[in-house]
Enzyme design. Structure first.
Site, PDB file in Angstrom:
ATOM      1  CB  SER A   9      -0.877   0.020   1.253  1.00 49.29           C
ATOM      2  OG  SER A   9      -1.338   1.342   1.472  1.00 49.29           O
ATOM      3  CG  HIS A  34      -3.703  -1.736  -1.669  1.00 51.08           C
ATOM      4  ND1 HIS A  34      -4.747  -2.552  -2.030  1.00 51.08           N
ATOM      5  CD2 HIS A  34      -4.155  -0.922  -0.686  1.00 51.08           C
ATOM      6  CE1 HIS A  34      -5.801  -2.259  -1.262  1.00 51.08           C
ATOM      7  NE2 HIS A  34      -5.469  -1.289  -0.440  1.00 51.08           N
ATOM      8  CG  ASP A  36      -5.027   2.180   0.753  1.00 53.53           C
ATOM      9  OD1 ASP A  36      -3.981   1.834   1.339  1.00 53.53           O
ATOM     10  OD2 ASP A  36      -5.971   1.405   0.535  1.00 53.53           O
ATOM     11  CG  MET A  38      -8.370   6.788   2.115  1.00 53.49           C
ATOM     12  SD  MET A  38      -7.440   6.818   3.667  1.00 53.49           S
ATOM     13  CE  MET A  38      -6.800   5.146   3.661  1.00 53.49           C
ATOM     14  CG  HIS A  67      -9.130  -0.120  -0.794  1.00 54.93           C
ATOM     15  ND1 HIS A  67      -8.588  -0.286   0.476  1.00 54.93           N
ATOM     16  CD2 HIS A  67     -10.476  -0.194  -0.648  1.00 54.93           C
ATOM     17  CE1 HIS A  67      -9.570  -0.467   1.337  1.00 54.93           C
ATOM     18  NE2 HIS A  67     -10.721  -0.408   0.687  1.00 54.93           N
ATOM     19  CG  MET A  69     -11.281   2.865   1.589  1.00 50.12           C
ATOM     20  SD  MET A  69      -9.772   2.808   2.573  1.00 50.12           S
ATOM     21  CE  MET A  69      -8.553   2.998   1.261  1.00 50.12           C
ATOM     22  CG  MET A 138     -11.474  -3.277   4.707  1.00 51.97           C
ATOM     23  SD  MET A 138      -9.962  -2.795   3.886  1.00 51.97           S
ATOM     24  CE  MET A 138      -9.298  -1.634   5.097  1.00 51.97           C
TER      25      MET A 138
HETATM   26  C1  DX5 Z   1      -6.520   1.392   5.307  1.00 49.85           C
HETATM   27  C2  DX5 Z   1      -5.999   0.952   3.962  1.00 49.85           C
HETATM   28  C3  DX5 Z   1      -4.916  -0.087   4.070  1.00 49.85           C
HETATM   29  C4  DX5 Z   1      -3.706   0.423   4.838  1.00 49.85           C
HETATM   30  C5  DX5 Z   1      -2.698  -0.682   5.015  1.00 49.85           C
HETATM   31  O1  DX5 Z   1      -7.751   2.055   5.140  1.00 49.85           O
HETATM   32  O2  DX5 Z   1      -7.033   0.385   3.182  1.00 49.85           O
HETATM   33  O3  DX5 Z   1      -4.518  -0.466   2.750  1.00 49.85           O
HETATM   34  O4  DX5 Z   1      -3.116   1.481   4.156  1.00 49.85           O
HETATM   35  O5  DX5 Z   1      -1.631  -0.136   5.728  1.00 49.85           O
HETATM   36  P1  DX5 Z   1      -0.939  -0.942   6.911  1.00 49.85           P
HETATM   37  O6  DX5 Z   1      -0.327  -2.149   6.255  1.00 49.85           O
HETATM   38  O7  DX5 Z   1       0.069   0.027   7.460  1.00 49.85           O
HETATM   39  O8  DX5 Z   1      -2.015  -1.304   7.887  1.00 49.85           O
HETATM   40 ZN    ZN Z   2      -6.429  -0.490   1.254  1.00 49.74          ZN
END
Ligand code: DX5
Ligand code: ZN
Length: 219
Positions: A9, A34, A36, A38, A67, A69, A138
């Site tokens: 990520s 990955h 993320d 947001m 991903h 969110m 998750m």
């Molecule tokens: C959280 C993200 C994850 C996160 C993973 O909302 O979807 O992908 O960034 O990071 P670590 O591995 O640090 O928990």
């Molecule tokens: Zn994620």
């Protein structure tokens, strides 16, 4: 038996060096990236959107495991497909019609993922499992990297593996949140075949990405 893949990520990467950080992931043996996304609405954090993904696209051939969110998500799916996403994973709570959003992602010729938060039951997506490419479990509440792994979600991983085998479905099972060298083995044994990891890959062993990816893979 599905191949174990690592999807680092970039939430834990140096955002001022994202192009270089992604190159380090590629050279370090990552199977995909990955991303993320947001929106500060579906989750209490704000990261990157289509323009940044578009600019990162030329820096790697690795698949972008995006991903989302964000909510509402449906009207933005096309923007992420055009920006260069290869897998588009959405949260069921973020769309008025999960079927329409799945159809939209498929129409755009992208892989479809659905993400289940720790408290979300598998039952709400059971009828879609025959038409999706990925279930993202998750293991933290979405919004931030560096949180503590929630082992109770492994029951959902086990169930999804059984459902896939009993019905000859083909979806990948990805686990996301708090994955480290101590819990990656149990995640794999439960049935996860794609491990997302941010903090462990970017921060451990003085940021030796290649070593951290290898350690996670060899769990
Ligand atoms: C959280 C993200 C994850 C996160 C993973 O909302 O979807 O992908 O960034 O990071 P670590 O591995 O640090 O928990
Ligand atoms: Zn994620």
């Amino acid at each position: 038996m599905k191949k174990i893949q690592i999807s680092p990520s970039i939430l834990s990467a140096d955002f001022s060096q994202l192009g270089n950080e992604i190159k380090k992931l590629e050279n370090g043996g990552a199977d995909m990236v990955h991303v993320d996304v947001m929106d500060g609405h579906y989750v209490p954090n704000l990261t990157i959107g289509p323009p940044v993904i578009k600019s990162l696209r030329k820096h790697t051939k690795l698949k972008f495991d995006v991903h989302l969110m964000i909510a509402p998500v449906h009207k933005y799916i096309e923007d992420y497909a055009e920006a260069g996403a290869d897998i588009i994973t959405i949260h069921p709570e973020a769309t008025d019609s999960l079927q329409d959003s799945i159809n939209k992602i498929k129409e755009l010729k992208k892989k479809v993922g659905i993400s289940l938060n720790p408290e979300t039951k598998i039952e709400i997506i059971e009828k879609f499992l025959n038409q999706i490419d990925l279930v993202l479990i998750m293991s933290v509440n979405p919004g931030f990297g560096g949180q503590k792994f929630m082992p109770e979600v492994l029951e959902k991983v086990k169930k999804l593996k059984t459902v896939r085998e009993n019905n000859k479905f083909n979806y990948d099972i990805e686990i996301d949140g708090g994955i480290n060298f101590e819990n990656s083995k149990s995640a794999i044994e439960a049935g996860a075949n794609i491990l997302v990891s941010g903090t462990t890959i970017f921060k451990n062993n003085d940021g030796d990405i290649k070593k951290n990816i290898e350690l996670l893979k060899s769990a």
